[in-house]
Design an enzyme around this catalytic site. Structure first.
Site, PDB file in Angstrom:
ATOM      1  N   HIS A  73       0.793  -1.147  -0.107  1.00  0.00           N
ATOM      2  CA  HIS A  73       0.096   0.023  -0.032  1.00  0.00           C
ATOM      3  C   HIS A  73       1.081   1.550  -0.346  1.00  0.00           C
ATOM      4  O   HIS A  73       1.570   1.559   1.301  1.00  0.00           O
ATOM      5  CB  HIS A  73      -0.817   0.262   1.278  1.00  0.00           C
ATOM      6  CG  HIS A  73      -1.671   1.308   1.502  1.00  0.00           C
ATOM      7  ND1 HIS A  73      -2.433   1.442   0.349  1.00  0.00           N
ATOM      8  CD2 HIS A  73      -2.287   2.653   2.585  1.00  0.00           C
ATOM      9  CE1 HIS A  73      -3.414   2.895   0.525  1.00  0.00           C
ATOM     10  NE2 HIS A  73      -2.382   2.662   1.595  1.00  0.00           N
ATOM     11  N   ASP A  75       0.901   5.147  -0.182  1.00  0.00           N
ATOM     12  CA  ASP A  75       0.381   6.519  -0.061  1.00  0.00           C
ATOM     13  C   ASP A  75       1.041   7.328  -1.521  1.00  0.00           C
ATOM     14  O   ASP A  75       1.672   7.281  -1.045  1.00  0.00           O
ATOM     15  CB  ASP A  75       0.614   6.864   1.365  1.00  0.00           C
ATOM     16  CG  ASP A  75      -0.569   5.899   2.146  1.00  0.00           C
ATOM     17  OD1 ASP A  75      -1.482   5.511   1.678  1.00  0.00           O
ATOM     18  OD2 ASP A  75       0.346   5.464   3.516  1.00  0.00           O
ATOM     19  N   ASP A 197      -7.629   1.405   2.238  1.00  0.00           N
ATOM     20  CA  ASP A 197      -7.167   2.551   3.386  1.00  0.00           C
ATOM     21  C   ASP A 197      -7.886   3.411   3.206  1.00  0.00           C
ATOM     22  O   ASP A 197      -7.428   4.526   4.603  1.00  0.00           O
ATOM     23  CB  ASP A 197      -5.674   3.018   3.093  1.00  0.00           C
ATOM     24  CG  ASP A 197      -5.035   3.863   4.616  1.00  0.00           C
ATOM     25  OD1 ASP A 197      -5.374   3.170   5.485  1.00  0.00           O
ATOM     26  OD2 ASP A 197      -4.674   3.909   4.543  1.00  0.00           O
ATOM     27  N   HIS A 447      -5.661   9.895  -0.086  1.00  0.00           N
ATOM     28  CA  HIS A 447      -6.530   9.622   0.687  1.00  0.00           C
ATOM     29  C   HIS A 447      -5.681   9.958   1.518  1.00  0.00           C
ATOM     30  O   HIS A 447      -6.535  10.562   3.125  1.00  0.00           O
ATOM     31  CB  HIS A 447      -7.315   8.497   0.977  1.00  0.00           C
ATOM     32  CG  HIS A 447      -6.037   7.042   1.324  1.00  0.00           C
ATOM     33  ND1 HIS A 447      -5.497   6.636   0.085  1.00  0.00           N
ATOM     34  CD2 HIS A 447      -5.494   7.025   2.133  1.00  0.00           C
ATOM     35  CE1 HIS A 447      -4.781   6.113   0.596  1.00  0.00           C
ATOM     36  NE2 HIS A 447      -4.626   5.658   1.852  1.00  0.00           N
TER      37      HIS A 447
END
Ligand SMILES: [Zn+2]
Length: 1026
Positions: A73, A75, A197, A447
């Site tokens: 994941h 970001d 997420d 996000h």
């Protein structure tokens, strides 16, 4: 530049290719796979199509199949900037380097053919891809074709769902999916949406994913009470019916909750970032643990499977920035798979395999079950009794506004690039390009970006990316406007107009104002420009003098605001009007200002009004107390004031503090900023204003222009004082007498509306533990309350948190400043010191537009006004008259690129350059079913695209799915049987350019091959004058 508008900003991107020829020979070969194989798959799952699922691994039908999904994941900015994450810089903040992750994963996949991996964030992948050799790219293409490297989601980023506008979501998904389609053809096309997420999930997001052609959706975070209920009811997976307007299955999306958010099970994290013991299968080793781990795994699988309905369950093997040393993960997973499956010889019924979200979904679909249906959304999200993630709906309000304003500017840039063609990309002002702003805007949807949950230096970097994206668009606008107007002006883009800063208008004696309108209908727009005191002469495109005024605006301790010049401009659809402004020192100002600065009570009632609206103020308090809609003869007592919640820093109940993510007031009742406001009344022919000063850091102008059907509240809040040691969260609250029965309404990403009920969730029995924060919902564009007859709507200019905490009341959180971190990883309090490090704090200005209407007619008001706000006219200034664009150029001061206006129900969602000679066009019906009974705007509406645009001819038209990565006629989605019955397969509307029909809330996406008119003089000849 501009060779391929949707990817031109990608470093080292090759020359773009037309959309028709995007399919590589390899992709074609994959379509021509041996028929028997395809048939076999089809036989296996009657009624379902296999497209995209051919490469899935074998499962054991009689066993529990555990799908291991190896994933990372990544970001797109959070504790570190996008570039710091990509290159692995500042590993002292967080050890993370995406380029190494991708290098390492590719090697590990090549080492063992059964291994699979999922990648998600195209902002990183595209950057990595263009840095690879041809040989590596070829190897990666093979991995993708074989399904060993799978893309899930495929957006530029994994976007937030609470603070995002649907237009920006569609744009960012389109950017990422277009890269995949160009690079890998249909082999790289994601079938599954993957939001593991984001902090809560909006219904509109699911609807958009469905319209993009996704077969399913998996996510990680949902309210802890909701999850508990779902586990008990075995309802972790169901079909989300995400629209009340689009007929099923158009907005149906199979949706699954992942068992462990997106993390691996305890003790099974084999990354270099984890401390779990590797699997030791050497019996002679004193560290031998294989038996123990295998037994543990079997138990885990059995426990987890109890909450899911099929013989399949999924485990996410990875987490934030994992797989930098992919070998560690894969080596242990190889062993685990081998050892667990070896137990089948001893009677075990567990089969574990490398899989992907797509292959897991495929098995769920083949199970042929009947699924329950969800119709609400997953907001708000709480991960504990006092842990509501409702603060980020408002966090970093200045960045949230900059993002929304940049959406507006990007659409203007897109449109002019499309309308003018190559001459917009290369012209007298240099190279113009929409791609950098498109990429920056895509990054902002991440996000941790628009949400305001990144570190301060990362938030600054997001703002930098936007600012840098504006530059090439400004060049593009200059090229385009010069071409269309036939005149090369000395264009100036005043980026600080929202805070009354523009050096040209404040210093020049004469200047030109070009106002470009990105809507499909003409608009009347009040232009406000900061100027020096004096009198001005303003003339319209025909040379006629238009009324103008110079009005004083309230100054504050923070900003000394110059006076502002006001005049009303009329701008045609998808076009511009050019006004001239000259200072005339001889004329005395026509400004009529009364300044009854009221400190003491007066008996006189204060009102401002035009022919549609009257607003009344209490002379004792200076507060708004009443709004009347004079057309409809509606009267509503409305008291509006500012309050603040004292942010919790933790208490006996819970140590949870209010922070960037979490909203937690330490008491239910907010404190008034002040019970009264010092006021000043300004009444002129062009504007009526009440200036309210609540405190040194809180003021407001309540404004009414002639002809306007809403009341405008322009608030200025900040720097929020925190010297008392208290974090503060500021709200604007409207208290009315409406009997609202605990209900209020908020938009979902700016599109459809959801009903909210205080202390209530539609699908489970809520135990309310935070009566304020637990009732907050995202407001992207609007919130309203109604008693069934009358409706009070507030439109916002950015995303904010909002609620109705008692009947008749409605509040929006406008700004927040906090002194403690809330323990969700960001590790910084949300201080927002301001431009200087250690500064006094940010002050923020924004607008709330208030509409009072009957329920029958409210939608027409708020839909059309919200459209005007999101796509507001762009004001461009120029000193002097400019020189001719070229010798034959005919100069024109007014122009429309539309031969006929679009009907009110139709929103021109996208008009953008797609490839050489190709444009992307999206038309949207902006009303929901049954929403408008006043003007019948909820009816289907038909548009004739032939000859609609005056600057180009459409020579061919293809309809695609929402993100434009597949032809609509070729697209198919998996079918899911639901408790409401198997929905009929949607019938494809016929594509007839002369009659494109839109149903309520429908968006139709087209790729249009076009030919631009050759010269501006020819455009002039063929364009109807206005
Ligand atoms: Zn994340």
């Amino acid at each position: 530049m501009g060779a391929d508008a949707w990817a031109a900003g990608l470093r080292a991107g090759g020359p773009g290719v037309a959309a028709e020829s995007r399919m590589s020979p390899r992709a074609l070969r994959s379509l021509l796979r041996p028929l028997p194989f395809l048939l076999l798959l089809l036989l296996e799952a009657p009624g379902a199509r296999a497209a995209g699922y051919e490469t899935c691994p074998k499962v054991q039908p009689d066993m529990l199949n555990v799908h291991l999904v190896a994933h990372t994941h990544d970001d797109v900015g959070w504790l570190k900037t996008v570039d710091q994450y990509f290159y692995g810089i500042q590993n002292d903040i967080q050890h993370a380097g995406v380029q190494y992750i991708l290098d390492s994963v590719v090697s590990a996949l090549l080492a063992e053919p059964t291994r699979r991996f999922v990648y998600v964030e195209m902002a990183f992948f595209a950057r990595w891809w263009f840095q690879q050799t041809n040989a590596t790219q070829e190897v990666v293409r093979d991995l993708v074709r074989q399904g060993r490297l799978e893309f899930a989601n495929g957006g530029w980023v994994m976007n937030d769902e609470a603070a995002t506008h649907y237009g920006a979501i569609i744009d960012q998904m389109t950017l990422g999916l277009h890269f995949l389609e160009k690079t890998f053809g249909s082999d790289g096309r994601p079938r599954v949406a993957w939001h593991i997420d984001p902090f809560g999930h909006s219904r509109e997001q699911a609807s958009l994913f469905a319209q993009m052609g996704f077969d399913g959706f998996f996510f990680g975070r949902l309210d802890y009470q909701d999850k508990k209920t779902r586990k008990a009811m075995v309802e972790m997976e169901q079909v989300w019916r995400a629209s009340t307007s689009l007929p099923p299955p158009a907005a149906d999306l199979f949706t699954g909750v992942l068992p462990n958010m997106y993390n691996p099970p305890d003790e099974l994290c084999w990354d270099s970032l984890c401390d779990d013991k590797p699997l030791v299968d050497d019996l002679r080793s004193p560290e031998y643990n294989a038996d123990k781990l295998v037994n543990y795994f079997l138990q885990l699988a059995a426990t987890q499977a109890r909450f899911y309905r099929t013989k399949h369950t999924v485990m996410t093997m990875g987490s934030d920035f994992q797989y930098e040393n992919a070998n560690m993960w894969f080596k242990n997973l190889d062993k685990l798979i081998q050892l667990v499956n070896a137990q089948q010889a001893n009677g075990s019924h567990v089969h574990v395999l490398y899989s992907t979200p797509t292959c897991y979904l495929w098995e769920l679909n083949k199970a042929n079950l009947t699924w329950s249906v969800k119709e609400d959304d997953f907001f708000p999200y709480a991960d504990g009794a006092h842990k509501f993630w409702t603060g980020y709906f408002t966090s970093r309000p200045a960045l949230k506004f900059y993002e929304r304003r940049s959406y507006n500017f990007l659409q203007v840039c897109n449109q002019l690039e499309a309308l003018v063609g190559p001459a917009a990309n290369n012209g007298p002002y240099g190279s113009g390009d929409s791609a950098p702003l498109r990429e920056a805007m895509a990054v902002l949807q991440h996000h941790d970006a628009v949400t305001g949950t990144s570190r301060q230096h990362v938030a600054d970097d997001y703002a930098r990316q936007l600012a840098e994206g504006w530059g090439p668009c400004e060049v593009l606008l200059s090229n385009a406007l010069a071409r269309l107007s036939g005149s090369k002006g000395d264009f100036t883009f005043c980026r600080g107009l929202n805070v009354s800063v523009c050096s040209l208008s404040q210093t020049a004696k004469r200047f030109i104002v070009t106002i470009y309108n990105p809507l499909g209908r003409k608009v009347a727009w009040m232009v406000r420009l900061p100027v020096t005191k004096g009198a001005y002469l303003v003339t319209d495109p025909n040379g006629t003098i238009v009324p103008n005024e110079v009005v004083i605006v309230p100054s504050s301790q923070i900003q000394d605001r110059p006076p502002e010049l006001l005049f009303s401009a009329s701008v045609p659809a998808l076009g511009f009007s050019i006004y001239s402004v000259a200072r005339v020192p001889d004329r005395s100002p026509q400004v009529y200002t009364r300044q009854p600065t009221i400190n003491k009570p007066q008996t006189r009632v204060l009102t401002i009004q035009n022919k549609h609206i009257r607003a009344t103020f209490d002379p004792n308090t200076g507060l708004l107390i009443k709004i009347e809609n004079l057309d409809q003869k509606l009267l509503l007592p409305v008291r509006q004031a500012f309050y603040w919640y004292n942010a919790s820093t933790g208490n006996k109940q819970s140590s949870q503090a209010s922070g960037a993510y979490i909203f937690r007031p330490n008491q239910q009742k907010p404190l008034p900023v002040r019970h009264w406001a010092q006021i000043r009344l300004v009444k002129t022919a062009l504007v009526q204003e009440v200036h309210q000063n609540f405190s040194a850091w809180c003021s407001q102008v309540i404004r009414l222009y002639p002809g306007q059907r809403h009341l405008e509240l322009e608030w200025t809040v900040g720097p929020i004082p925190v010297v008392d040691g208290w974090g503060k969260e500021i709200i604007s609250r409207f208290d009315t007498t409406l009997e609202t029965d605990g209900r209020f309404y908020t938009d979902s990403n700016g599109r459809e509306i959801l009903e909210r009920r205080r202390d209530y969730r539609p699908t489970w029995n809520l135990t309310q533990t935070e009566p304020v924060a637990g009732n907050y919902y995202p407001v992207n564009t609007r919130i309203y309350i109604t008693d069934g007859n009358m409706q009070l709507t507030v439109l916002t200019d950015r995303s904010q948190g909002g609620s109705s905490l008692k009947d008749g009341s409605l509040e929006l959180m406008v700004h927040r400043r906090l002194l403690k971190d809330d323990g969700r990883g960001v590790g910084e309090p949300l201080q927002e010191a301001g431009p200087e490090w250690n500064g006094p704090g940010l002050w923020v200005r924004g607008r709330h537009l208030v509409l009072l209407d009957t329920v029958r007619t409210a939608a027409a008001g708020h839909r059309l006004q919200a459209e005007k706000e999101v796509l507001a006219p762009q004001v461009v200034l120029a000193a002097g008259q400019g020189t001719p664009y070229h010798r034959e150029a005919v100069q024109r001061k007014q122009f429309s690129a539309l031969r006929r206006e679009l009907p009110p129900a139709v929103h021109l969602l996208t008009l953008a350059r797609w490839g050489p000679g190709t444009l992307l066009l999206r038309l949207e019906h902006q009303f929901a079913v049954g929403e408008d009974s006043g003007r019948n705007l909820s009816s289907p509406v038909t548009v004739d695209l032939r000859d609609l645009f005056s600057t180009f001819n459409i020579t061919s038209l293809r309809e695609t799915t929402l993100a434009a990565n597949q032809l609509r006629k070729a697209a198919s989605r998996l079918q899911w049987d639901t408790h409401t019955g198997l929905p009929p397969q949607a019938t494809l509307p016929l594509l007839d350019p002369s009659a494109v029909t839109l149903q309520p809330m429908e968006i139709r996406t087209f790729l249009a091959t076009v030919q631009w008119e050759q010269t501006s003089s020819r455009i002039n000849l063929r364009t109807p004058f206005l």
